[in-house]
Scaffold this motif. Structure first.
Motif, PDB file in Angstrom:
ATOM      1  N   SER A  13      -3.937  -2.184 -10.710  1.00  0.00           N
ATOM      2  CA  SER A  13      -2.616  -2.575 -10.229  1.00  0.00           C
ATOM      3  C   SER A  13      -2.281  -3.980 -10.692  1.00  0.00           C
ATOM      4  CB  SER A  13      -2.617  -2.591  -8.702  1.00  0.00           C
ATOM      5  OG  SER A  13      -1.967  -1.486  -8.182  1.00  0.00           O
ATOM      6  N   MET A  17      -8.266   6.651 -10.428  1.00  0.00           N
ATOM      7  CA  MET A  17      -7.928   5.442  -9.682  1.00  0.00           C
ATOM      8  C   MET A  17      -7.458   4.360 -10.653  1.00  0.00           C
ATOM      9  SD  MET A  17      -7.743   3.592  -6.994  1.00  0.00           S
ATOM     10  CE  MET A  17      -7.512   1.831  -6.845  1.00  0.00           C
ATOM     11  N   PRO A  18      -6.138   4.038 -10.623  1.00  0.00           N
ATOM     12  CA  PRO A  18      -5.590   3.092 -11.597  1.00  0.00           C
ATOM     13  C   PRO A  18      -5.747   1.648 -11.145  1.00  0.00           C
ATOM     14  CG  PRO A  18      -3.821   3.915 -10.199  1.00  0.00           C
ATOM     15  CD  PRO A  18      -5.113   4.539  -9.688  1.00  0.00           C
ATOM     16  N   ARG A  71     -17.913   2.116  -2.416  1.00  0.00           N
ATOM     17  CA  ARG A  71     -17.907   1.266  -3.599  1.00  0.00           C
ATOM     18  C   ARG A  71     -17.252  -0.071  -3.368  1.00  0.00           C
ATOM     19  NH1 ARG A  71     -15.963   6.060  -7.274  1.00  0.00           N
ATOM     20  NH2 ARG A  71     -15.257   6.625  -5.215  1.00  0.00           N
ATOM     21  N   PHE A 125     -11.631  15.665  -2.595  1.00  0.00           N
ATOM     22  CA  PHE A 125     -13.056  15.696  -2.822  1.00  0.00           C
ATOM     23  C   PHE A 125     -13.722  16.876  -2.168  1.00  0.00           C
ATOM     24  CE2 PHE A 125     -11.382  11.717  -3.546  1.00  0.00           C
ATOM     25  CZ  PHE A 125     -11.982  11.320  -4.706  1.00  0.00           C
ATOM     26  N   MET A 151      -0.709  -6.808  -9.612  1.00  0.00           N
ATOM     27  CA  MET A 151      -0.096  -7.573  -8.531  1.00  0.00           C
ATOM     28  C   MET A 151      -0.649  -8.978  -8.674  1.00  0.00           C
ATOM     29  SD  MET A 151      -0.224  -5.124  -5.170  1.00  0.00           S
ATOM     30  CE  MET A 151      -1.710  -4.157  -5.279  1.00  0.00           C
ATOM     31  N   LEU A 182     -13.646  -4.783  -3.275  1.00  0.00           N
ATOM     32  CA  LEU A 182     -12.413  -4.043  -3.018  1.00  0.00           C
ATOM     33  C   LEU A 182     -11.269  -4.625  -3.861  1.00  0.00           C
ATOM     34  CD1 LEU A 182     -10.810  -1.933  -1.508  1.00  0.00           C
ATOM     35  CD2 LEU A 182     -10.758  -3.424   0.491  1.00  0.00           C
ATOM     36  N   VAL A 201      -6.028  -2.377   3.582  1.00  0.00           N
ATOM     37  CA  VAL A 201      -7.001  -1.295   3.390  1.00  0.00           C
ATOM     38  C   VAL A 201      -8.149  -1.450   4.393  1.00  0.00           C
ATOM     39  CG1 VAL A 201      -8.711  -0.316   1.802  1.00  0.00           C
ATOM     40  CG2 VAL A 201      -6.413  -0.835   0.983  1.00  0.00           C
ATOM     41  N   ILE A 249      -9.021  -2.619  -6.698  1.00  0.00           N
ATOM     42  CA  ILE A 249      -7.561  -2.503  -6.650  1.00  0.00           C
ATOM     43  C   ILE A 249      -6.956  -3.115  -7.915  1.00  0.00           C
ATOM     44  CG2 ILE A 249      -5.469  -3.128  -5.380  1.00  0.00           C
ATOM     45  CD1 ILE A 249      -7.168  -3.178  -2.831  1.00  0.00           C
ATOM     46  N   TYR A 301       0.827  -1.200   0.000  1.00  0.00           N
ATOM     47  CA  TYR A 301       0.000   0.000   0.000  1.00  0.00           C
ATOM     48  C   TYR A 301       0.871   1.264   0.000  1.00  0.00           C
ATOM     49  CZ  TYR A 301      -3.150   3.651   1.551  1.00  0.00           C
ATOM     50  OH  TYR A 301      -3.846   4.833   1.645  1.00  0.00           O
ATOM     51  N   CYS A 360      -0.096   2.980  -3.215  1.00  0.00           N
ATOM     52  CA  CYS A 360      -1.363   3.692  -3.017  1.00  0.00           C
ATOM     53  C   CYS A 360      -1.189   4.949  -2.172  1.00  0.00           C
ATOM     54  CB  CYS A 360      -2.379   2.796  -2.326  1.00  0.00           C
ATOM     55  SG  CYS A 360      -2.254   1.045  -2.749  1.00  0.00           S
ATOM     56  N   THR A 419     -11.757   7.375 -13.894  1.00  0.00           N
ATOM     57  CA  THR A 419     -11.312   8.191 -12.763  1.00  0.00           C
ATOM     58  C   THR A 419      -9.797   8.074 -12.703  1.00  0.00           C
ATOM     59  OG1 THR A 419     -11.170   6.560 -10.983  1.00  0.00           O
ATOM     60  CG2 THR A 419     -13.371   7.403 -11.519  1.00  0.00           C
ATOM     61  N   ARG A 427     -14.213  17.410 -11.056  1.00  0.00           N
ATOM     62  CA  ARG A 427     -15.226  16.576 -11.697  1.00  0.00           C
ATOM     63  C   ARG A 427     -16.577  17.242 -11.499  1.00  0.00           C
ATOM     64  NH1 ARG A 427     -14.660  11.802 -12.768  1.00  0.00           N
ATOM     65  NH2 ARG A 427     -13.468  11.195 -10.946  1.00  0.00           N
ATOM     66  N   HIS A 478      -3.572   8.203  -1.713  1.00  0.00           N
ATOM     67  CA  HIS A 478      -4.562   8.090  -0.642  1.00  0.00           C
ATOM     68  C   HIS A 478      -4.033   8.492   0.724  1.00  0.00           C
ATOM     69  CE1 HIS A 478      -7.804   6.195  -2.925  1.00  0.00           C
ATOM     70  NE2 HIS A 478      -6.882   5.537  -3.577  1.00  0.00           N
TER      71      HIS A 478
HETATM   72  C1  HEC Z   1      -3.062   8.133  -9.046  1.00  0.00           C
HETATM   73  C2  HEC Z   1      -3.713   8.177  -7.750  1.00  0.00           C
HETATM   74  C3  HEC Z   1      -4.224   6.882  -7.146  1.00  0.00           C
HETATM   75  C4  HEC Z   1      -3.517   5.728  -6.869  1.00  0.00           C
HETATM   76  C5  HEC Z   1      -2.059   5.430  -7.157  1.00  0.00           C
HETATM   77  C6  HEC Z   1      -4.451   4.857  -6.200  1.00  0.00           C
HETATM   78  N1  HEC Z   1      -5.672   5.444  -6.092  1.00  0.00           N
HETATM   79 FE1  HEC Z   1      -7.351   4.624  -5.284  1.00  0.00          FE
HETATM   80  N2  HEC Z   1      -8.438   6.211  -5.879  1.00  0.00           N
HETATM   81  C7  HEC Z   1      -7.934   7.336  -6.478  1.00  0.00           C
HETATM   82  C8  HEC Z   1      -9.005   8.248  -6.769  1.00  0.00           C
HETATM   83  C9  HEC Z   1      -8.885   9.616  -7.425  1.00  0.00           C
HETATM   84  C10 HEC Z   1     -10.199   7.609  -6.351  1.00  0.00           C
HETATM   85  C11 HEC Z   1     -11.609   8.134  -6.466  1.00  0.00           C
HETATM   86  C12 HEC Z   1     -12.095   7.822  -7.853  1.00  0.00           C
HETATM   87  C13 HEC Z   1     -13.311   8.656  -8.223  1.00  0.00           C
HETATM   88  O1  HEC Z   1     -14.398   8.262  -7.853  1.00  0.00           O
HETATM   89  O2  HEC Z   1     -13.106   9.690  -8.865  1.00  0.00           O
HETATM   90  C14 HEC Z   1      -9.795   6.333  -5.792  1.00  0.00           C
HETATM   91  C15 HEC Z   1     -10.688   5.418  -5.257  1.00  0.00           C
HETATM   92  C16 HEC Z   1     -10.311   4.281  -4.581  1.00  0.00           C
HETATM   93  C17 HEC Z   1     -11.213   3.372  -3.913  1.00  0.00           C
HETATM   94  C18 HEC Z   1     -12.734   3.482  -3.840  1.00  0.00           C
HETATM   95  C19 HEC Z   1     -13.171   4.014  -2.513  1.00  0.00           C
HETATM   96  C20 HEC Z   1     -14.683   4.055  -2.416  1.00  0.00           C
HETATM   97  O3  HEC Z   1     -15.252   5.105  -2.700  1.00  0.00           O
HETATM   98  O4  HEC Z   1     -15.291   3.042  -2.091  1.00  0.00           O
HETATM   99  C21 HEC Z   1     -10.442   2.405  -3.341  1.00  0.00           C
HETATM  100  C22 HEC Z   1     -10.925   1.246  -2.510  1.00  0.00           C
HETATM  101  C23 HEC Z   1      -9.074   2.695  -3.671  1.00  0.00           C
HETATM  102  N3  HEC Z   1      -9.030   3.830  -4.433  1.00  0.00           N
HETATM  103  C24 HEC Z   1      -7.984   1.941  -3.246  1.00  0.00           C
HETATM  104  C25 HEC Z   1      -6.693   2.091  -3.754  1.00  0.00           C
HETATM  105  C26 HEC Z   1      -5.592   1.188  -3.488  1.00  0.00           C
HETATM  106  C27 HEC Z   1      -5.659   0.006  -2.533  1.00  0.00           C
HETATM  107  C28 HEC Z   1      -4.530   1.630  -4.212  1.00  0.00           C
HETATM  108  C29 HEC Z   1      -3.150   0.998  -4.348  1.00  0.00           C
HETATM  109  C30 HEC Z   1      -3.114  -0.356  -4.845  1.00  0.00           C
HETATM  110  C31 HEC Z   1      -4.941   2.837  -4.920  1.00  0.00           C
HETATM  111  N4  HEC Z   1      -6.246   3.080  -4.605  1.00  0.00           N
HETATM  112  C32 HEC Z   1      -4.126   3.599  -5.729  1.00  0.00           C
HETATM  113  C33 HEC Z   1      -6.612   7.595  -6.750  1.00  0.00           C
HETATM  114  C34 HEC Z   1      -5.570   6.684  -6.666  1.00  0.00           C
END
Ligand code: HEC
Ligand code: HEC
Length: 252
Positions: free
Chosen positions: A87, A84-85, A64, A173, A89, A71, A101, A75, A37, A41, A82, A201, A45
């Motif tokens: 991964s 949120m990329p 979500r 946000f 793994m 979850l 998490v 991931i 993480y 992440c 969005t 957004r 985060h």
């Molecule tokens: C480049 C930035 C970035 C990285 C790196 C990233 N996230 Fe995110 N993540 C986001 C953003 C932005 C959102 C919200 C997406 C949206 O709704 O616009 C998000 C949303 C989420 C959510 C959804 C939460 C919900 O609303 O329920 C989870 C769970 C999450 N991320 C977990 C992870 C984990 C675990 C990792 C690493 C493996 C990770 N993220 C890596 C940017 C990132």
């Protein structure tokens, strides 16, 4: 056979049946998940999951990702359209990340000592919270709806909001409202911001980017309209109110 062929085959394999519950939840898994993480992440985060460029992950229920499977999928595959990329793994690492998490949502829960029924009274009468907040079908719209607030926020946040509202306006946000020099008004959720630009957004779900040089005015919720109740409520009333909000899971 070139060395990378097995990797290619691994990536091309059909998705496995994903179990509903995390099969890897030992202390060692959580520890390994923490390392994954922090590397992958935490930059978005935050190291404790409470902010930055990503969603707040230190909450009791992830909107979500209520189930472990959901979850895991988020991931692995990210959230389309969005920031949120996904991964790459292996499944074991993905589950370890899931385990970590989940542990973020169990941050030392602030003990709830108040009486929720008495708190409902404070909410309605002395606090007059309905003047600005909706709960179910009643209440105002000046502040966010508090329906289901107990499922989204921890008791520590709820208490902080009431006694010192500006201290805990969630940084990622944040709601922003801006007007460009060309006269275009946009309201939405702040996704990212640096010295020269800001990404938002809008409420149709479309990401939009602006150069700050083109922005005439911008306000954000960090300057909160939520009044402080620090000197208006007794400690008992405050505890009761927090207990009431924490019990409010949206089932009305
Ligand atoms: C480049 C930035 C970035 C990285 C790196 C990233 N996230 Fe995110 N993540 C986001 C953003 C932005 C959102 C919200 C997406 C949206 O709704 O616009 C998000 C949303 C989420 C959510 C959804 C939460 C919900 O609303 O329920 C989870 C769970 C999450 N991320 C977990 C992870 C984990 C675990 C990792 C690493 C493996 C990770 N993220 C890596 C940017 C990132
Ligand atoms: C004058 C209007 C107003 C009144 C009265 C008011 N609030 Fe708020 N409140 C707001 C606004 C605006 C926000 C959103 C901005 C922020 O988070 O600071 C907010 C945010 C909150 C949040 C955070 C919501 C979240 O999603 O994290 C909580 C909790 C809250 N208020 C509880 C209360 C309670 C309990 C009362 C009554 C004791 C109350 N408010 C009275 C305007 C008000």
């Amino acid at each position: 056979m070139p060395w990378w062929i097995p990797f290619l085959l691994f990536q091309l394999q059909p998705p496995l049946e994903i179990p509903e519950k995390n099969p890897h939840t030992t202390a060692a898994d959580v520890e390994m998940g923490k390392r994954l993480y922090l590397g992958r992440c935490g930059g978005c985060h935050g190291p404790t999951g409470d902010g930055g460029k990503g969603a707040n992950l230190a909450v009791a229920v992830l909107p979500r990702a209520a189930s472990d499977r959901a979850l895991y999928r988020i991931i692995r595959y990210g959230i389309p359209d969005t920031e949120m990329p996904g991964s790459l793994m292996d499944p074991h690492e993905l589950w370890q990340t899931v385990a970590f998490v989940r542990s973020l949502g169990q941050v030392p829960a602030v003990a709830i000592t108040g009486n929720a029924e008495a708190g409902a009274e404070v909410f309605r009468n002395k606090g007059a919270c309905l003047g600005c907040h909706a709960l179910g079908n009643e209440g105002g719209r000046m502040g966010p709806s508090l329906s289901g607030i107990g499922g989204r926020r921890g008791a520590g946040h709820l208490r902080a909001k009431i006694v010192d509202p500006a201290s805990d306006v969630p940084d990622p946000f944040r709601l922003v409202q801006l007007t460009t020099k060309a006269g275009k008004a946009v309201r939405g959720i702040r996704l990212n911001e640096d010295t020269y630009s800001i990404q938002i957004r809008d409420f149709n779900g479309n990401p939009q980017s602006f150069w700050k040089a083109d922005v005439a005015a911008m306000t954000s919720e960090k300057k909160t309209n939520m009044p402080s109740y620090r000197n208006k409520l007794s400690e008992t009333e405050l505890n009761d109110l927090v207990a009431f909000l924490a019990s409010e899971k949206g089932n009305r």
